[in-house]
Scaffold this motif. Sequence first.
Motif, PDB file in Angstrom:
ATOM      1  N   LEU A 140      77.084  28.180  -6.045  1.00  9.10           N
ATOM      2  CA  LEU A 140      76.913  28.261  -7.233  1.00  9.10           C
ATOM      3  C   LEU A 140      76.371  29.944  -7.893  1.00  9.10           C
ATOM      4  O   LEU A 140      75.914  30.056  -7.774  1.00  9.10           O
ATOM      5  CB  LEU A 140      75.988  27.336  -8.300  1.00  9.10           C
ATOM      6  CG  LEU A 140      76.280  26.819  -9.191  1.00  9.10           C
ATOM      7  CD1 LEU A 140      77.466  26.299  -9.995  1.00  9.10           C
ATOM      8  CD2 LEU A 140      74.640  26.355  -9.321  1.00  9.10           C
ATOM      9  N   ASP A 141      77.379  30.825  -7.797  1.00  8.51           N
ATOM     10  CA  ASP A 141      77.121  32.213  -7.177  1.00  8.51           C
ATOM     11  C   ASP A 141      76.979  32.548  -9.507  1.00  8.51           C
ATOM     12  O   ASP A 141      78.158  32.612  -9.584  1.00  8.51           O
ATOM     13  CB  ASP A 141      77.701  32.822  -7.269  1.00  8.51           C
ATOM     14  CG  ASP A 141      77.682  34.372  -6.885  1.00  8.51           C
ATOM     15  OD1 ASP A 141      76.664  34.618  -7.721  1.00  8.51           O
ATOM     16  OD2 ASP A 141      78.159  35.341  -5.637  1.00  8.51           O
ATOM     17  N   PHE A 142      76.126  32.432  -9.970  1.00 12.67           N
ATOM     18  CA  PHE A 142      76.127  33.117 -11.567  1.00 12.67           C
ATOM     19  C   PHE A 142      76.678  34.332 -11.722  1.00 12.67           C
ATOM     20  O   PHE A 142      76.836  35.183 -13.169  1.00 12.67           O
ATOM     21  CB  PHE A 142      75.084  32.499 -12.063  1.00 12.67           C
ATOM     22  CG  PHE A 142      74.264  31.253 -12.708  1.00 12.67           C
ATOM     23  CD1 PHE A 142      74.974  30.768 -13.687  1.00 12.67           C
ATOM     24  CD2 PHE A 142      73.462  30.969 -11.054  1.00 12.67           C
ATOM     25  CE1 PHE A 142      74.514  29.419 -13.851  1.00 12.67           C
ATOM     26  CE2 PHE A 142      73.247  29.221 -11.718  1.00 12.67           C
ATOM     27  CZ  PHE A 142      73.651  28.582 -12.637  1.00 12.67           C
ATOM     28  N   ASN A 143      76.900  34.871 -10.399  1.00 13.01           N
ATOM     29  CA  ASN A 143      77.331  36.965 -10.533  1.00 13.01           C
ATOM     30  C   ASN A 143      78.656  37.080 -11.144  1.00 13.01           C
ATOM     31  O   ASN A 143      79.673  37.546 -11.181  1.00 13.01           O
ATOM     32  CB  ASN A 143      77.395  37.297  -9.650  1.00 13.01           C
ATOM     33  CG  ASN A 143      75.818  37.781  -9.188  1.00 13.01           C
ATOM     34  OD1 ASN A 143      75.055  38.384  -9.552  1.00 13.01           O
ATOM     35  ND2 ASN A 143      75.196  36.679  -8.236  1.00 13.01           N
ATOM     36  N   GLU A 144      79.341  35.481 -10.254  1.00 10.63           N
ATOM     37  CA  GLU A 144      80.739  35.280 -11.409  1.00 10.63           C
ATOM     38  C   GLU A 144      81.063  34.488 -12.618  1.00 10.63           C
ATOM     39  O   GLU A 144      82.451  33.873 -12.768  1.00 10.63           O
ATOM     40  CB  GLU A 144      81.397  33.995 -10.222  1.00 10.63           C
ATOM     41  CG  GLU A 144      81.554  34.264  -9.129  1.00 10.63           C
ATOM     42  CD  GLU A 144      82.584  33.739  -8.273  1.00 10.63           C
ATOM     43  OE1 GLU A 144      82.761  32.498  -8.085  1.00 10.63           O
ATOM     44  OE2 GLU A 144      81.994  34.342  -6.484  1.00 10.63           O
ATOM     45  N   ALA A 145      80.127  33.858 -13.197  1.00 10.10           N
ATOM     46  CA  ALA A 145      79.514  33.564 -14.998  1.00 10.10           C
ATOM     47  C   ALA A 145      80.624  34.178 -15.982  1.00 10.10           C
ATOM     48  O   ALA A 145      80.901  35.864 -15.440  1.00 10.10           O
ATOM     49  CB  ALA A 145      78.357  33.268 -15.127  1.00 10.10           C
ATOM     50  N   TYR A 146      81.580  33.695 -16.473  1.00 14.62           N
ATOM     51  CA  TYR A 146      81.838  34.897 -17.268  1.00 14.62           C
ATOM     52  C   TYR A 146      82.479  34.205 -18.515  1.00 14.62           C
ATOM     53  O   TYR A 146      82.072  32.859 -18.735  1.00 14.62           O
ATOM     54  CB  TYR A 146      84.058  34.327 -16.556  1.00 14.62           C
ATOM     55  CG  TYR A 146      84.669  33.478 -16.724  1.00 14.62           C
ATOM     56  CD1 TYR A 146      85.237  32.972 -17.923  1.00 14.62           C
ATOM     57  CD2 TYR A 146      84.418  32.454 -15.315  1.00 14.62           C
ATOM     58  CE1 TYR A 146      86.286  31.864 -17.397  1.00 14.62           C
ATOM     59  CE2 TYR A 146      85.160  31.588 -15.709  1.00 14.62           C
ATOM     60  CZ  TYR A 146      85.694  30.941 -16.194  1.00 14.62           C
ATOM     61  OH  TYR A 146      86.467  29.861 -16.661  1.00 14.62           O
TER      62      TYR A 146
END
Length: 179
Positions: A140-146
């Motif tokens: 679960l990587d919030f750096n990938e949140a879009y």
Amino acid sequence: MGTDWKTAIREDREAKDEYFGTNPHSPIPPEERDAFEGLSYYGLDDSYRFELPLHEHDDKETVTVATSTDGEREYLRWGEFRFEVDGEAVILQAYKSDPDDDRLWVPFRDTTSGEDTYGAGRYLDLEPETHRTDDGTWILDFNEAYNPTCAYSDQYECPLPPTENWLEVPIEAGEKAYH
């Protein structure tokens, strides 16, 4: 947590900027594409990247989710992720639109929504090929949140994060608000 994931995210961001700025199917309105210089992101941050088990629900409830155009869509509440952000306990629900689909959809709002990030919330898409570890946990990587496409143009209909995924903590990772 090495730099491979950081390189992959940087490359994904560059490809997205190229697509948004030049592709005729871009969600950026055509009249804005010539001036488009790329999306805005938080810097990459290890502290917003988690490897977690999915606590799958025994009863996969159907949840009706409102959309940005006053419509509705149905999803199955598949499971939840439990973790901490800056010492605060957080639970995020993961959904599926089709029970036979292996991917998970994790929409969320946080305390940056409407300030630094899109007001309606952001999404994470978890694909088993890239977000599942060998031991079965999920990345679960919030750096990938879009941002959903409706963040760029109101011609799109986007499902809104259910209130159960409105977080009381800031997620200072991923894509920032457009404009």
